[in-house]
Design an enzyme around this catalytic site. Structure first.
Site, mmCIF file in Angstrom:
data_model
loop_
_atom_site.group_PDB
_atom_site.id
_atom_site.type_symbol
_atom_site.label_atom_id
_atom_site.label_comp_id
_atom_site.label_asym_id
_atom_site.label_seq_id
_atom_site.Cartn_x
_atom_site.Cartn_y
_atom_site.Cartn_z
ATOM 1 C CB CYS A 81 -0.933 -0.004 1.199
ATOM 2 S SG CYS A 81 -1.966 -1.474 1.255
HETATM 3 C C1 UGA Z 1 -1.163 0.723 5.446
HETATM 4 C C2 UGA Z 1 -1.868 1.758 6.331
HETATM 5 O O1 UGA Z 1 -1.227 1.829 7.599
HETATM 6 C C3 UGA Z 1 -3.350 1.407 6.515
HETATM 7 O O2 UGA Z 1 -3.993 2.421 7.247
HETATM 8 C C4 UGA Z 1 -4.002 1.278 5.122
HETATM 9 O O3 UGA Z 1 -5.358 0.938 5.228
HETATM 10 C C5 UGA Z 1 -3.268 0.199 4.341
HETATM 11 O O4 UGA Z 1 -1.889 0.585 4.213
HETATM 12 C C6 UGA Z 1 -3.915 0.105 2.986
HETATM 13 O O5 UGA Z 1 -3.823 1.052 2.207
HETATM 14 O O6 UGA Z 1 -4.589 -0.885 2.710
HETATM 15 P P1 UGA Z 1 -0.098 -1.692 5.875
HETATM 16 O O7 UGA Z 1 0.393 -1.610 4.475
HETATM 17 O O8 UGA Z 1 -0.750 -2.935 6.346
HETATM 18 O O9 UGA Z 1 -1.160 -0.511 6.160
HETATM 19 O O10 UGA Z 1 1.175 -1.434 6.815
HETATM 20 P P2 UGA Z 1 1.658 -0.329 7.852
HETATM 21 O O11 UGA Z 1 1.396 -0.783 9.218
HETATM 22 O O12 UGA Z 1 1.216 1.023 7.464
HETATM 23 O O13 UGA Z 1 3.246 -0.410 7.612
HETATM 24 C C7 UGA Z 1 3.804 -0.063 6.349
HETATM 25 C C8 UGA Z 1 5.305 -0.085 6.398
HETATM 26 O O14 UGA Z 1 5.816 0.988 7.187
HETATM 27 C C9 UGA Z 1 5.923 -1.368 7.003
HETATM 28 O O15 UGA Z 1 6.997 -1.770 6.198
HETATM 29 C C10 UGA Z 1 6.398 -0.920 8.373
HETATM 30 O O16 UGA Z 1 7.501 -1.669 8.830
HETATM 31 C C11 UGA Z 1 6.789 0.520 8.094
HETATM 32 N N1 UGA Z 1 6.794 1.384 9.296
HETATM 33 C C12 UGA Z 1 5.626 1.619 9.961
HETATM 34 C C13 UGA Z 1 7.961 1.976 9.719
HETATM 35 O O17 UGA Z 1 9.038 1.809 9.116
HETATM 36 N N2 UGA Z 1 7.930 2.792 10.817
HETATM 37 C C14 UGA Z 1 6.791 3.025 11.500
HETATM 38 O O18 UGA Z 1 6.837 3.803 12.494
HETATM 39 C C15 UGA Z 1 5.614 2.423 11.063
#
Ligand code: UGA
Length: 414
Positions: free
Chosen positions: A259
């Site tokens: 995403c």
């Molecule tokens: C993301 C959004 O958070 C959701 O709200 C949205 O609905 C979803 O995309 C979507 O469009 O369907 P997701 O892809 O499941 O959700 O994952 P996230 O939890 O957002 O994490 C994304 C990436 O960011 C991961 O690689 C995670 O490791 C990284 N991340 C996250 C960081 O490097 N630092 C952080 O503080 C948080």
């Protein structure tokens, strides 16, 4: 209500199971027979916490036949919108819209087609509605259209679906929006009704903001590392300010998944198409793209790669999922192989998916990964905090506390 869900991916299957749990009659349509077979056997085709259990509790009508959607009050489009070098692939959306149009031809009663897939602003109006109207039926009179984006996070998708922070309903007209509002009345969340385009943009802007927050703290982290400051202490101090908040400020090797990277690219492409240079968004992507290489460069300071055995802890794009799409582990593996290292890897869930991309690396236990010339921590699975890193060389991309006991320890941006 009678609900149809087109597309049994993450969003589609979780939505289907949750809407059935809430007492709706749900039909799920997908063209992938293998996926349908799994769902019929009440097994989720992808790992999602609690989904198998939920599938065991609810009844879903599962089919590849679009005729089954004929009695629906609401038809949700939950098709994937993946991207390649040439841009966003809308073929699945278009194909599904054609199939729905075919059904609309014979449908006597009013229904609402609701887009849940993440699409470029304008796509529902300019692409999907015209295809639906090839049925000879008129939007607003014979059927309604909404764009209601989903905000599920992988790993806690059921919880997110059942307890949404907000429900966004982009509506073609108020009759379309009223139908969806009726369906969502079971939730306690604020409901915001908007134009179709605004709903599409709310989804993209939300993900772009989250990505920006991550790249921002990673940039601060790059500066902190050079100055000998602990980035996590800085993030904690910042987070007390409610305007900033403490979530999504975990510095590391950046964002992956199906995403955030794709949605950002989608928004950048749309901006450029209308002759606007989205400098912030491009910088967010650019910084994110450098992080995997930075990690390998840090590693090279301690271990020459040619002929070395490098262990990867974690392959999934984040913990709690078996999804490796746009995982930083891919970029890291690519460089390691190119530079002549032997790669050993462990992940509690994502090995099967990663093996499809890299059958040439060794998949071993986490203890065996520790037995490498150097270890890279790529995903912050909780179990990595119970390993014995003493005497090892560790480059940590996700701030695993225990790893600090290593003989040589480097955080990527702290
Ligand atoms: C993301 C959004 O958070 C959701 O709200 C949205 O609905 C979803 O995309 C979507 O469009 O369907 P997701 O892809 O499941 O959700 O994952 P996230 O939890 O957002 O994490 C994304 C990436 O960011 C991961 O690689 C995670 O490791 C990284 N991340 C996250 C960081 O490097 N630092 C952080 O503080 C948080």
């Amino acid at each position: 209500m009678k609900i149809s869900i087109i597309g049994a991916g993450y969003v589609g299957l979780v939505s289907a199971a949750c809407l059935a749990k809430l007492g709706n009659e749900v039909t799920i349509i997908d063209i992938d027979e293998e996926r349908l077979h799994a769902i019929r056997n009440r097994v989720s085709p992808m790992y999602e916490d609690g989904l198998d259990e939920l599938l065991g509790q609810v009844h879903l009508e599962v089919s590849a036949d679009y005729q089954k959607i004929l009695p629906s009050d609401v038809i949700f489009m939950c098709l994937g919108t993946p991207s390649d070098e040439s841009g966003i692939i809308l073929v699945y959306i278009k194909e599904a819209a054609k199939e729905i149009a075919d059904i609309l031809k014979t449908k006597q009663d009013y229904c609402v087609v609701a887009v849940k897939s993440t699409v470029i602003p304008g796509a529902t109006e300019e692409l999907i509605i015209p295809i639906l109207e090839t049925s000879g039926r008129k939007v607003g009179d014979d059927f309604g259209v909404c764009m209601s984006p989903e905000f599920l996070s992988e790993g806690k998708a059921i919880k997110d679906f059942m307890n949404p922070a907000r429900i966004i309903i982009g509506q073609y007209d108020s009759k379309s929006g009223d139908t969806l509002c009726g369906l969502y009345s079971a939730f306690k969340a604020p409901i915001m009704r908007t134009s179709l385009k605004a709903a599409e943009m709310i989804k993209l802007a939300s993900n772009a903001f989250l990505a920006t927050k991550i790249s921002y703290i990673n940039e601060i982290g790059n500066i902190c590392k050079k100055l000998g400051i602990d980035t996590y202490e800085v993030a904690k101090g910042m987070g007390f300010d409610e305007r900033i908040g403490n979530r999504f400020l975990n510095a590391g090797i950046g964002f992956g998944g199906s995403c955030l990277p794709k949605d950002l690219r989608m928004l950048v492409a749309k901006a450029k198409e209308i002759q606007y240079e989205p400098e912030i968004l491009e910088a967010v992507l650019q910084l994110n793209a450098t992080l995997a290489l930075n990690m390998v460069n840090l590693l090279k300071k301690h271990v020459p790669l040619k002929g070395a055995v490098i262990g990867l802890l974690g392959l999934a794009f984040k913990p709690g999922t078996d999804d490796v799409r746009d995982s930083q582990a891919i970029k890291i593996t690519e460089v390691l192989i190119r530079e002549g290292a032997t790669v050993k890897a462990y992940d509690p869930l994502a090995v099967t998916n990663f093996n499809k991309l890299y059958p040439q690396i060794q998949y071993v236990t986490k203890e065996e990964v520790l037995n490498s010339d150097a270890i890279l921590i790529v995903t912050e699975w909780g179990e990595f905090n119970n390993l014995d890193y003493r005497g090892k060389v560790v480059i940590d991309g996700r701030r695993v506390a225990k790893a600090r006991e290593a003989r040589i320890y480097e955080g990527v941006c702290w």
